[in-house]
Design a protein around this motif. Structure first.
Motif, PDB file in Angstrom:
ATOM      1  N   ASP A 191      41.284 -33.068  17.251  1.00 46.49           N
ATOM      2  CA  ASP A 191      40.634 -34.338  17.520  1.00 46.49           C
ATOM      3  C   ASP A 191      41.089 -35.411  16.543  1.00 46.49           C
ATOM      4  O   ASP A 191      40.958 -36.605  16.817  1.00 46.49           O
ATOM      5  N   PRO A 194      45.222 -36.314  18.368  1.00 45.94           N
ATOM      6  CA  PRO A 194      45.421 -35.882  19.752  1.00 45.94           C
ATOM      7  C   PRO A 194      46.806 -36.187  20.301  1.00 45.94           C
ATOM      8  O   PRO A 194      47.267 -35.503  21.222  1.00 45.94           O
ATOM      9  N   ALA A 213      42.450 -28.443  24.117  1.00 43.82           N
ATOM     10  CA  ALA A 213      41.601 -29.595  24.443  1.00 43.82           C
ATOM     11  C   ALA A 213      40.960 -29.423  25.814  1.00 43.82           C
ATOM     12  O   ALA A 213      39.766 -29.716  25.994  1.00 43.82           O
ATOM     13  N   MET A 310      36.948 -35.824  20.447  1.00 52.52           N
ATOM     14  CA  MET A 310      38.009 -35.668  21.438  1.00 52.52           C
ATOM     15  C   MET A 310      37.603 -36.297  22.769  1.00 52.52           C
ATOM     16  O   MET A 310      38.396 -36.977  23.420  1.00 52.52           O
TER      17      MET A 310
END
Length: 325
Positions: A191, A194, A213, A310
């Motif tokens: 996070d 990314p 993710a 995220m």
């Protein structure tokens, strides 16, 4: 120990030891054990519609083939129209004229928007949406919107496509399935990075991070989309013998070739989840028809705060409201 308890113990051992469980050996052993979940009804998807991305080869083609065998009209999303037409012709020869071909580069979010608009305008309600399209670039590659390609293709595009197709999925007991990878177990959620801007880029690491993710976001996506009656899952196919593995990981393919799963074994759980009744609990990860843990070691477990960050990043990139439309 009862037969089913012993079967569970064997299943878990296969899963935690990775190589046996992800190979064709793991699939064949599990299928032979007591408690293997029953197949869907032979006509489970008769008269219903399903959509499969990355449908021009490998697991995508196999998934489309098997969904059609259960009675579905299948929408094939491909990047290469010539390959797509060839696959469509082959499937029509087997199942009849129950396939619609769509062409889009899903790494390009503008094309995802156009694809969703076209499908929503012309397609009947969807019972299953299978996000199978994938890529493993050797070098850091940017999408037209300047996102790192694996995150654009494996996370942003599937979320955007589902969001735009919610009216087509709404009220249809629909299943949304992300085809992920067991490789994500080796990576923690990034996070904090990314887009993979830090450190030396590795295609296999980027691929695994994007798949991590996908899996970590499952509960957020289930919460977001369940009001539309949608159940969300990720499935990892194990080590399947696909053109993508051969092209992207030739050494791995050469070493593991004798124990790689065939395409049916790799696609089995995705097809099963798309059609089995009743729908299993959503927001979950599956392999060989059983729910699996998201992380195997403390190093790769994510906190709620990390997942929230995220998800906020995904929302920001796609300009999504806090609630689905």
């Amino acid at each position: 120990m009862t037969g089913e308890r012993l079967a569970r113990a064997v299943d878990t051992t296969l899963d935690r030891t990775i190589a046996p469980g992800y190979s064709k050996v793991g699939y064949l052993v599990r299928k032979a054990l007591p408690g293997w979940p029953a197949d869907p009804s032979p006509h489970a998807l008769a008269g219903r519609h399903a959509l499969v991305t990355g449908a021009s080869s490998g697991l995508g083609t196999q998934t489309a083939d098997e969904l059609a065998a259960l009675g579905a009209h299948v929408h094939l999303v491909v990047r290469d129209s010539d390959k797509g037409r060839s696959v469509q012709d082959r499937l029509v020869a087997t199942h009849g004229d129950r396939f619609t071909l769509w062409t889009a580069d899903l790494g390009d979010l503008a094309q995802v928007e156009r694809l969703a608009t076209g499908i929503a305008a012309t397609a009947p309600p969807l019972a299953a949406l299978v996000h199978n399209a994938g890529a493993l670039p050797a070098q850091r590659t940017l999408s037209p919107q300047e996102h790192e390609l694996t995150m654009a293709l494996h996370v942003l595009a599937p979320v955007l496509l589902t969001e735009r197709l919610l009216p087509t999925l709404d009220g249809n007991d629909a299943r949304v399935l992300f085809v992920t990878s067991g490789g994500m177990y080796a990576q923690r959620l990034r996070d904090d990075d990314p887009e993979y801007r830090r450190g030396d880029y590795s295609g296999t690491t980027a691929y695994a991070r994007s798949k991590r993710a996908q899996v970590e976001l499952l509960p957020r996506l289930q919460e977001r989309w369940e009001a539309a009656g949608v159940s969300v899952y990720a499935t990892h196919p194990g080590w399947a013998d696909t053109p993508g593995v051969l092209d992207s990981l030739p050494t791995f393919h050469r070493v593991t070739g004798p124990v790689l799963r065939d395409l049916h074994q790799g696609a089995d759980t995705t097809v099963w989840l798309a059609a089995v009744e009743p729908a299993p609990e959503g927001g979950t990860l599956w392999h060989d028809r059983r729910q699996r843990p998201v992380a195997l070691t403390p190093r790769t477990r994510s906190t709620a705060a990390q997942v929230d960050r995220m998800w906020r990043w995904v929302q920001d990139q796609l300009d999504l409201p806090d609630r689905a439309a």
